[in-house]
Design a protein around this motif. Structure first.
Motif: not given
Ligand code: ARG
Ligand code: ZN
Length: 895
Positions: A347-351, A580-581, A630-633
């Motif tokens: 999950d590092a990339a998303s974090a 993701p950005c 966290a990404f969905r938020a």
């Protein structure tokens, strides 16, 4: 134009001083109303500069004595200037001794030496040292300091200054003393002292090379249980800087002190960082996840300054971004690494993206508007009236983006080599932004001359993009254009070097390998194009179907991307973009489009409804269980109101608010079942820990509550009340409270009262309570305006205009984060704003100027609002004794 308040200082006028100071021996006889400061300066002539007098700056000082080599100078050799003194010195060296008297208690500016809760504290950046003693108070004067503090033992049991403690002992009359020595030469803005009643959390640590160092976090009695997170953050920062840049702590002792009255976030004084309590104190019952995150990044920021700022410092204040842009970039990278580490490899990339999105949000909400207004300036300004007005989002955040672009262009290793070379050349010196970029260029064998335009040009560049698909030969030509709109004093702009990270998405959503014309084979699926001219074409070949471009991946440059995309394409990228950005950005763009259309309709009194296609796209992203909470938020949070106002022409806060209310309520209602399901699934079991995975769940859950409450959903409101009452930590409690307050539910008053009763003695938590009320929307048109509440809260026992945190929480939130209420049509908010700016300016110009800036973009508002604002701006400007700080802001706004 009126200039009586403050002359303009120009970067081009920089000259080295004829005399500098090699050593300074300071002695403080601390007393609340009459502190005597004795200063012995070992002055040395600068052989490279034409002879001239010793220049000493001084502000609000009473000079008791001045001698040169032990004797009073002849009358003609000592001249009084408006902002200090000038002394003629003979020969190559001289010892100048100066005694001054100051009144810390009367110092309400929180610059220089002041009192907070009975203790003595200093803040010297940028020009506070001259409020303590006469000195060549410029960052290019680097001296070795020895400091003796003498104070009442009862009032001030703890006596701290920079560097190492040499000795301490008792004195007659209940007084005691301590002597400190800082082995590193430093500019005066890095001087600090603390004399107060404090307790300490301390730890020993080893540096990478095996030296033992003492780490201390000093707080007020009763707060020791809130100091642990700051200490952990400090240790993590040390390790990270050793690992990432090979930079070690150079002192035997590193101290952090928390103080409740502080203008800014924190200050990197050598070995003695002084912090706003807000960025030190945390325990689960009083601090939210976001507070924990901020503490970690501010502790890191100040710690990183030890190398980028202190060991190598700024030649003059125009170079501020040399240390601030670079240090913000470093703290951003640190936070991203910490998040990635905690998230684990998968999950590092998303974090990392979640952190990047946070940074982009700040840039868009704070820096873009600044760059489009009357205070617009390059990250290295050419002139200023008051340097304290230039601790800006541009110097800090855009400055960090400029460093990030260098990192992108040079790569991790090239950037590290540049840093190494920079330190090898400039350690112990006061240098310029050119010196930094030159080191980067030399270490990488690159020409960065054109890149330097980023330091010189203000304004947010517009990046245009158009794609052309050629089905016949399977090629896709991307035409990129750039232009930067004029800003005050800069009509013409030249093309910049813009790194544009690009991906091409296939119809099935996968990334296509990229092959530019002339290349023998396809390479990575994201690559960085360098746009250097006003227009450039890039032809991708070997494609089997028309791609959808994904531009500026990872937000690779601080620009506004102007790309024509229809709703369908935005929805496609929201669902499929592998970056993701950009996935988040597609959602933001779609939301922006919907909101602005709603605002236009509602502003014209037309009926309006949220498009079904948007609701669908939003829903699938927010409820996609494959994505990290966290990404969905992030994806489900709408663009900042301040950013949206900037995108609206003319800016109409009331129409925008109506649109946002409708959108919140609609998303709350239409997705009610989804939100409620999330609220069932997301709660984190067990004791609170600050961990990004838990924080992400809490953030998404609190957002779900917010939508439900906005829609007046009964089950959602009941859940918010229940969670508020039963919360085991501040994130949950405050999230539930915020949802209730941002709704029409009558339960909000009870919840606010309960929250107040529980935390009435806790200053930092009360700041949240003030801020929540100041930011409250009106959900029914006949409800009383928020201004009434804000005015009433001014009289609350816990409120004080003298405490910056209180001012920022109540007034700052109202002026900056609640535009619809602030800009109420009757103009009452504007009158109130002027009253507050005038009242604040009399005690603390820096704080007043920050509040003053809330109206700088007033010309973007509707004619009716402008007509209401202008007389208030004029009233402030006409105030007798207005500070240069506020006068610069208002003067430029009215120009
Ligand atoms: N150098 C500090 C920091 O960025 C900020 C201090 C600014 N102080 C001021 N009075 N403008 O960490
Ligand atoms: Zn800084």
């Amino acid at each position: 134009m009126k200039t009586e308040h403050a002359p303009t200082i120009h970067r081009a006028d920089y000259r080295p001083l004829p005399w500098t100071v090699e050593r300074i021996d300071l002695h403080f006889n601390l007393d609340p109303t009459a502190t005597v400061v004795t200063s012995r300066l070992n002055c040395v002539r600068n052989p490279e500069v034409e002879a001239g007098p010793l220049r000493l700056w001084g502000d609000t000082l009473e000079c008791l004595l001045l001698t040169v080599d032990g004797a009073e100078p002849a009358a003609a050799a000592l001249r009084e200037l408006e902002d200090g003194l000038e002394v003629d010195l003979a020969g190559e060296r001289a010892v100048v001794e100066i005694h001054t008297r100051i009144d810390p208690q009367a110092n309400t500016t929180l610059s220089g030496l002041y009192l907070s809760n009975g203790g003595f504290f200093t803040q010297c950046e940028a020009e506070g040292f001259r409020r303590i003693t006469y000195f060549p108070d410029r960052p290019d004067v680097m001296a070795r300091y020895t400091v003796t503090l003498e104070a009442d033992r009862e009032r001030c049991p703890v006596l701290l200054s920079n560097g190492n403690l040499l000795e301490q002992g008792e004195l007659p009359g209940g007084r005691h003393y301590a002597r400190w020595e800082d082995p590193f030469p430093k500019p005066s803005y890095l001087f600090a002292l603390v004399a107060a009643r404090l307790v300490v959390l301390e730890r020993k640590a080893q540096t990478a090379s095996g030296r033992e160092v003492l780490l201390q976090v000093w707080v007020e009695e009763g707060n020791l249980d809130r100091a642990g997170h700051a200490m952990d953050s400090l240790i993590h920062s040390m390790r990270w800087d050793e690992r990432t840049f090979g930079l070690e702590l150079d002192l035997d002792r590193f101290m952090i002190v928390a103080v409740a009255d502080f203008n800014m976030g924190a200050m990197e004084n050598k070995g003695l960082n002084i912090f706003n309590t807000k960025y030190v104190l945390a325990k689960p019952d009083t601090a939210t996840d976001v507070d924990y995150e901020h503490i970690e990044s501010v502790v890191a920021h100040e710690y990183f300054h030890n190398w980028t700022g202190n060991r190598v410092t700024c030649r003059d204040w125009f170079q501020l971004t040399l240390k601030e842009g670079l240090t913000v970039f470093r703290d951003q990278q640190f936070s991203a690494d910490m998040l990635a580490e905690a998230a684990g490899e998968e999950d590092a990339a998303s974090a990392r993206a979640v952190k990047r999105i946070d940074d982009v949000r700040v840039l868009r909400a704070a820096q873009f508007p600044e760059d489009a207004g009357p205070m617009a300036h390059p990250i290295r300004p050419d002139s200023y009236q008051e340097i304290n007005n230039f601790y800006t989002a541009t110097v800090y955040e855009k400055g960090a983006e400029v460093i990030r672009m260098l990192h992108t262009l040079l790569g991790t290793e090239g950037f590290r080599n540049g840093m190494d070379l920079y330190f090898s050349y400039h350690d112990g010196k006061a240098v310029t932004c050119d010196d930094f970029v030159d080191a980067m260029a030399e270490a990488n064998g690159r020409d960065l001359d054109q890149f330097m335009r980023w330091y010189a040009q203000a304004g947010t560049p517009r990046l245009g993009a158009r794609g052309e698909w050629n089905a016949a030969d399977g090629s896709y030509t991307l035409r990129l254009t750039q232009h930067t709109p004029p800003t005050p004093g800069q009509a013409e702009k030249l093309p910049l070097v813009i790194p544009v990270a690009v991906g091409l998405i296939a119809p099935d959503g996968s990334d296509l390998p990229l092959q530019l014309e002339g290349e023998s084979q396809p390479g990575a699926s994201t690559r960085v194009l360098e746009l250097k001219t006003a227009e450039q074409r890039f032809r991708f070949v070997g494609l089997s179907a028309e791609p959808v471009p994904s531009l500026l991946r990872g937000f690779s440059a601080p620009v506004l991307l102007e790309l024509e995309e229809d709703d369908e394409r935005l929805a496609f990228r929201m669902a499929k973009d592998s970056d993701p950005c950009n996935r988040w950005d597609a959602a933001q763009r779609y939301a922006e489009r919907v909101i602005l259309a709603l605002a236009a309709d509602l502003g014209q009194g037309r009926a309006a409804a949220v498009p079904e296609a948007f609701i669908r796209a939003f829903r699938s992203l927010a409820t996609d269980e494959a994505l990290d909470p966290a990404f969905r938020a992030q994806a489900a949070a709408l663009p900042a109101e301040g950013y949206l106002l900037e995108r609206m022409s003319p800016a109409d806060p009331a129409a925008l608010r109506a649109a946002l209310r409708l959108l919140y309520a609609t998303l709350g209602e239409r997705l009610a079942a989804d939100w409620l399901a999330l609220c069932e699934r997301l709660p984190v079991a067990g004791e609170y820990r600050y961990h990004p995975a838990d924080a992400g769940r809490r953030a998404l859950l609190n957002l779900a509550l917010r939508y439900l409450a906005a829609a007046g959903n009964e089950a959602g409101l009941a859940l918010a009340r229940q969670r508020f009452g039963a919360a085991g930590n501040m994130t949950d409690r405050f999230g539930a409270l915020a949802a209730l307050v941002q709704s029409a539910s009558p339960a909000r008053e009870d919840a606010l009262a309960a929250f107040h009763a529980r935390y009435k003695d806790d200053a930092l938590v009360l700041d949240k309570w003030f801020s929540l009320q100041a930011g409250a929307w009106r959900w029914q048109d006949d409800a009383p305006g928020t201004l009434l509440r804000v005015k009433a809260l001014l009289d609350d026992a816990a409120f004080s205009l003298s405490n910056p945190n209180k001012v920022y929480s109540l007034l700052g939130t109202f002026f900056r984060a609640n535009p619809a209420e602030f800009h109420a049509a009757d103009g009452s908010g504007h009158v109130f704003w002027a009253d507050m700016v005038i009242a604040l300016d009399a005690r603390n110009p820096q704080v007043a100027a920050r509040m003053a800036r809330a109206l700088e973009n007033w010309r973007r508002y509707t004619p009716a609002l402008q007509a209401s604002i202008r007389p208030q701006l004029e009233r402030v400007l006409a105030t007798k004794g207005l500070s240069p700080d506020v006068s610069e802001v208002i003067g430029k706004a009215l120009q």
